[in-house]
Motif scaffolding. Structure first.
Motif, mmCIF file in Angstrom:
data_model
loop_
_atom_site.group_PDB
_atom_site.id
_atom_site.type_symbol
_atom_site.label_atom_id
_atom_site.label_comp_id
_atom_site.label_asym_id
_atom_site.label_seq_id
_atom_site.Cartn_x
_atom_site.Cartn_y
_atom_site.Cartn_z
ATOM 1 N N VAL A 56 0.817 -1.218 0.000
ATOM 2 C CA VAL A 56 0.000 0.000 0.000
ATOM 3 C C VAL A 56 0.850 1.268 0.000
ATOM 4 C CG1 VAL A 56 -2.006 -1.059 1.083
ATOM 5 C CG2 VAL A 56 -0.198 -0.154 2.533
ATOM 6 N N GLY A 57 2.156 1.118 -0.251
ATOM 7 C CA GLY A 57 3.019 2.281 -0.342
ATOM 8 C C GLY A 57 3.348 2.922 0.990
ATOM 9 N N LEU A 58 3.454 2.105 2.048
ATOM 10 C CA LEU A 58 3.802 2.608 3.375
ATOM 11 C C LEU A 58 5.065 1.931 3.878
ATOM 12 C CD1 LEU A 58 0.366 2.684 5.287
ATOM 13 C CD2 LEU A 58 1.695 4.655 4.505
ATOM 14 N N SER A 59 5.767 2.604 4.777
ATOM 15 C CA SER A 59 6.885 1.981 5.467
ATOM 16 C C SER A 59 6.358 1.127 6.612
ATOM 17 C CB SER A 59 7.822 3.058 6.029
ATOM 18 O OG SER A 59 7.141 3.801 7.045
ATOM 19 N N GLN A 60 7.253 0.348 7.235
ATOM 20 C CA GLN A 60 6.845 -0.428 8.411
ATOM 21 C C GLN A 60 6.316 0.495 9.506
ATOM 22 O OE1 GLN A 60 9.438 -3.626 9.690
ATOM 23 N NE2 GLN A 60 9.112 -3.091 11.838
ATOM 24 N N GLN A 61 6.967 1.637 9.690
ATOM 25 C CA GLN A 61 6.507 2.589 10.702
ATOM 26 C C GLN A 61 5.138 3.150 10.339
ATOM 27 O OE1 GLN A 61 8.764 1.661 13.307
ATOM 28 N NE2 GLN A 61 7.840 3.645 13.825
ATOM 29 N N GLY A 62 4.872 3.274 9.041
ATOM 30 C CA GLY A 62 3.560 3.748 8.619
ATOM 31 C C GLY A 62 2.456 2.769 8.989
ATOM 32 N N VAL A 63 2.759 1.468 8.872
ATOM 33 C CA VAL A 63 1.784 0.451 9.275
ATOM 34 C C VAL A 63 1.615 0.461 10.789
ATOM 35 C CG1 VAL A 63 1.257 -2.020 9.290
ATOM 36 C CG2 VAL A 63 2.309 -0.979 7.273
ATOM 37 N N LEU A 64 2.737 0.606 11.510
ATOM 38 C CA LEU A 64 2.682 0.624 12.974
ATOM 39 C C LEU A 64 1.906 1.834 13.498
ATOM 40 C CD1 LEU A 64 6.313 -0.489 13.855
ATOM 41 C CD2 LEU A 64 4.207 -1.711 14.423
ATOM 42 N N HIS A 65 1.805 2.863 12.701
ATOM 43 C CA HIS A 65 1.014 4.025 13.102
ATOM 44 C C HIS A 65 -0.455 3.650 13.269
ATOM 45 C CE1 HIS A 65 -0.421 8.161 13.303
ATOM 46 N NE2 HIS A 65 -1.283 7.880 12.331
ATOM 47 N N HIS A 66 -0.895 2.655 12.490
ATOM 48 C CA HIS A 66 -2.292 2.221 12.537
ATOM 49 C C HIS A 66 -2.489 0.985 13.411
ATOM 50 C CE1 HIS A 66 -3.734 4.902 9.274
ATOM 51 N NE2 HIS A 66 -2.507 4.750 8.790
ATOM 52 N N PHE A 67 -1.484 0.115 13.466
ATOM 53 C CA PHE A 67 -1.599 -1.145 14.209
ATOM 54 C C PHE A 67 -0.318 -1.364 15.007
ATOM 55 C CE2 PHE A 67 -4.091 -1.407 10.337
ATOM 56 C CZ PHE A 67 -5.339 -1.773 10.828
ATOM 57 N N PRO A 68 -0.438 -1.632 16.316
ATOM 58 C CA PRO A 68 0.740 -1.666 17.175
ATOM 59 C C PRO A 68 1.635 -2.893 17.000
ATOM 60 C CG PRO A 68 -1.223 -2.242 18.429
ATOM 61 C CD PRO A 68 -1.697 -1.776 17.079
ATOM 62 N N SER A 69 1.123 -3.951 16.342
ATOM 63 C CA SER A 69 1.928 -5.168 16.205
ATOM 64 C C SER A 69 1.390 -6.006 15.052
ATOM 65 C CB SER A 69 1.875 -5.998 17.495
ATOM 66 O OG SER A 69 0.554 -6.495 17.715
ATOM 67 N N ARG A 70 2.166 -6.983 14.647
ATOM 68 C CA ARG A 70 1.721 -7.903 13.594
ATOM 69 C C ARG A 70 0.515 -8.691 14.061
ATOM 70 N NH1 ARG A 70 5.610 -12.670 11.559
ATOM 71 N NH2 ARG A 70 5.244 -13.299 13.718
ATOM 72 N N GLU A 71 0.492 -9.079 15.348
ATOM 73 C CA GLU A 71 -0.629 -9.845 15.882
ATOM 74 C C GLU A 71 -1.918 -9.030 15.835
ATOM 75 O OE1 GLU A 71 2.345 -9.610 17.269
ATOM 76 O OE2 GLU A 71 3.022 -11.678 16.847
ATOM 77 N N ALA A 72 -1.817 -7.745 16.216
ATOM 78 C CA ALA A 72 -2.998 -6.883 16.173
ATOM 79 C C ALA A 72 -3.483 -6.712 14.735
ATOM 80 C CB ALA A 72 -2.673 -5.517 16.781
ATOM 81 N N LEU A 73 -2.565 -6.624 13.805
ATOM 82 C CA LEU A 73 -2.924 -6.495 12.394
ATOM 83 C C LEU A 73 -3.613 -7.763 11.905
ATOM 84 C CD1 LEU A 73 -2.850 -4.943 9.739
ATOM 85 C CD2 LEU A 73 -0.524 -5.798 9.374
ATOM 86 N N LEU A 74 -3.135 -8.917 12.316
ATOM 87 C CA LEU A 74 -3.730 -10.191 11.916
ATOM 88 C C LEU A 74 -5.191 -10.268 12.355
ATOM 89 C CD1 LEU A 74 -3.699 -13.141 10.916
ATOM 90 C CD2 LEU A 74 -2.750 -13.774 13.155
ATOM 91 N N ILE A 75 -5.440 -9.989 13.633
ATOM 92 C CA ILE A 75 -6.800 -10.079 14.152
ATOM 93 C C ILE A 75 -7.702 -9.067 13.460
ATOM 94 C CG2 ILE A 75 -8.229 -9.929 16.219
ATOM 95 C CD1 ILE A 75 -6.215 -12.305 16.035
ATOM 96 N N ALA A 76 -7.210 -7.856 13.257
ATOM 97 C CA ALA A 76 -8.018 -6.830 12.597
ATOM 98 C C ALA A 76 -8.323 -7.211 11.151
ATOM 99 C CB ALA A 76 -7.297 -5.488 12.656
ATOM 100 N N ALA A 77 -7.361 -7.847 10.471
ATOM 101 C CA ALA A 77 -7.587 -8.255 9.087
ATOM 102 C C ALA A 77 -8.641 -9.349 9.001
ATOM 103 C CB ALA A 77 -6.270 -8.740 8.461
ATOM 104 N N LEU A 78 -8.599 -10.287 9.941
ATOM 105 C CA LEU A 78 -9.607 -11.342 9.965
ATOM 106 C C LEU A 78 -10.993 -10.764 10.245
ATOM 107 C CD1 LEU A 78 -7.629 -14.038 11.980
ATOM 108 C CD2 LEU A 78 -8.175 -14.099 9.538
ATOM 109 N N ALA A 79 -11.057 -9.839 11.198
ATOM 110 C CA ALA A 79 -12.335 -9.205 11.516
ATOM 111 C C ALA A 79 -12.851 -8.408 10.321
ATOM 112 C CB ALA A 79 -12.176 -8.293 12.736
ATOM 113 N N ARG A 80 -11.941 -7.765 9.588
ATOM 114 C CA ARG A 80 -12.324 -7.021 8.390
ATOM 115 C C ARG A 80 -12.939 -7.959 7.361
ATOM 116 N NH1 ARG A 80 -13.642 -2.839 4.928
ATOM 117 N NH2 ARG A 80 -12.425 -2.911 3.011
ATOM 118 N N ARG A 81 -12.349 -9.139 7.182
ATOM 119 C CA ARG A 81 -12.885 -10.107 6.232
ATOM 120 C C ARG A 81 -14.318 -10.481 6.630
ATOM 121 N NH1 ARG A 81 -12.146 -15.871 6.086
ATOM 122 N NH2 ARG A 81 -12.587 -15.620 8.288
#
Length: 210
Positions: A56-81
Motif C-alpha cells: 500500500v506504499g507505506l513503510s513499516q513505521q507507517g503500518v505501525l502508526h495504525h496497528f501496534p503489532s503484527r498480531e494486532a494487524l492479523l486479528i483486525a484483518a480477519l475481523a475485516r474479512r
C-alpha cells in the motif's frame, strides 16, 4: 456468518490530512485488505509489517502508526474479512447466505487456507488468533441458532434443536473446506453446504423437488 466488531465507544474526531491523502479509515481498510492478502499468501510467520506496507506504499513505521503489532494487524484483518462478508450477504436468508458464503470461499482458496491453519494453530492457546477463533465460533453458532429458532421454533423438522443444528452446520462447513482444499475438483462446497442445510431443516434435497 459473523458480526463486525463494534465501534469503539469514544472514537476520535477526524484527523488532519494533507491534500490528496486518503481518509484515515480508508487507509486503514487498505492496510487490512493488503494484510489479509499477505497473510494468506505467506502465512503468519512469513508475513512482515514491511511486506504489508509495500503493498500500500507505506513503510513499516507507517503500518505501525495504525496497528501496534503484527498480531494486532492479523486479528483486525480477519475481523475485516468477516465484516465485509456480513455486509455483502445482508438481506439473504440464512440458508442462502451460507451457500453464497461457500461460493465466495471457493473463489479465494488462500483465505480459506489461512482460516483453516489459524483454526488449528489456535488450539495451542498462546497463538495470537486463539481468542478470535474461539469468539468467532461462538458468534457464528449463536447467529445460526437464533435464525433457525426464529424459523422453526425449538425443534427443526429433522428433530435437531437450533443449537445442535448450528453446531453441526458450522463443523460441517469447516470440514468441507478442508476436503476442498485438498481436492477442489472432487468437492463442491456450495452444493454440499446447500444439501446439508436441507437435511438439517428436514427439507428434501433440491434435486428431488418437483
Amino acid at each position: 456468518m459473523t458480526e463486525p466488531d463494534p465501534t469503539p465507544p469514544s472514537a476520535p474526531g477526524p484527523a488532519r490530512r494533507g491534500r490528496g491523502r486518503p481518509p484515515a479509515t480508508g487507509r486503514r481498510d487498505e492496510i487490512l485488505d493488503a494484510a489479509l492478502a499477505e497473510f494468506a499468501e505467506s502465512g503468519v510467520q512469513g508475513t512482515s509489517l514491511a511486506a504489508v506496507g509495500r503493498r500500500v506504499g507505506l513503510s513499516q513505521q507507517g503500518v505501525l502508526h495504525h496497528f501496534p503489532s503484527r498480531e494486532a494487524l492479523l486479528i483486525a484483518a480477519l475481523a475485516r474479512r468477516d465484516e465485509v462478508d456480513v455486509r455483502e450477504l445482508d438481506g439473504l436468508d440464512e440458508t442462502s447466505a451460507v451457500v453464497e458464503l461457500a461460493e465466495r470461499n471457493a473463489r479465494r482458496p488462500e483465505v480459506v487456507r489461512l482460516h483453516s491453519l489459524l483454526t488449528a494453530e489456535g488450539l495451542t492457546g498462546d497463538h495470537p488468533a486463539s481468542d478470535y477463533v474461539r469468539d468467532r465460533y461462538a458468534r457464528v453458532r449463536e447467529q445460526l441458532a437464533r435464525t433457525l429458532r426464529g424459523e422453526h421454533g425449538d425443534r427443526l423438522p429433522s428433530g435437531a434443536t437450533p443449537d445442535q443444528a448450528a453446531a453441526l452446520l458450522t463443523a460441517a462447513m469447516d470440514g468441507i473446506q478442508l476436503q476442498w482444499l485438498y481436492d477442489p475438483d472432487s468437492v463442491d462446497m456450495p452444493v454440499l453446504v446447500g444439501l446439508l442445510t436441507d437435511v438439517l431443516r428436514g427439507a428434501p434435497p433440491e434435486s428431488d423437488r418437483s
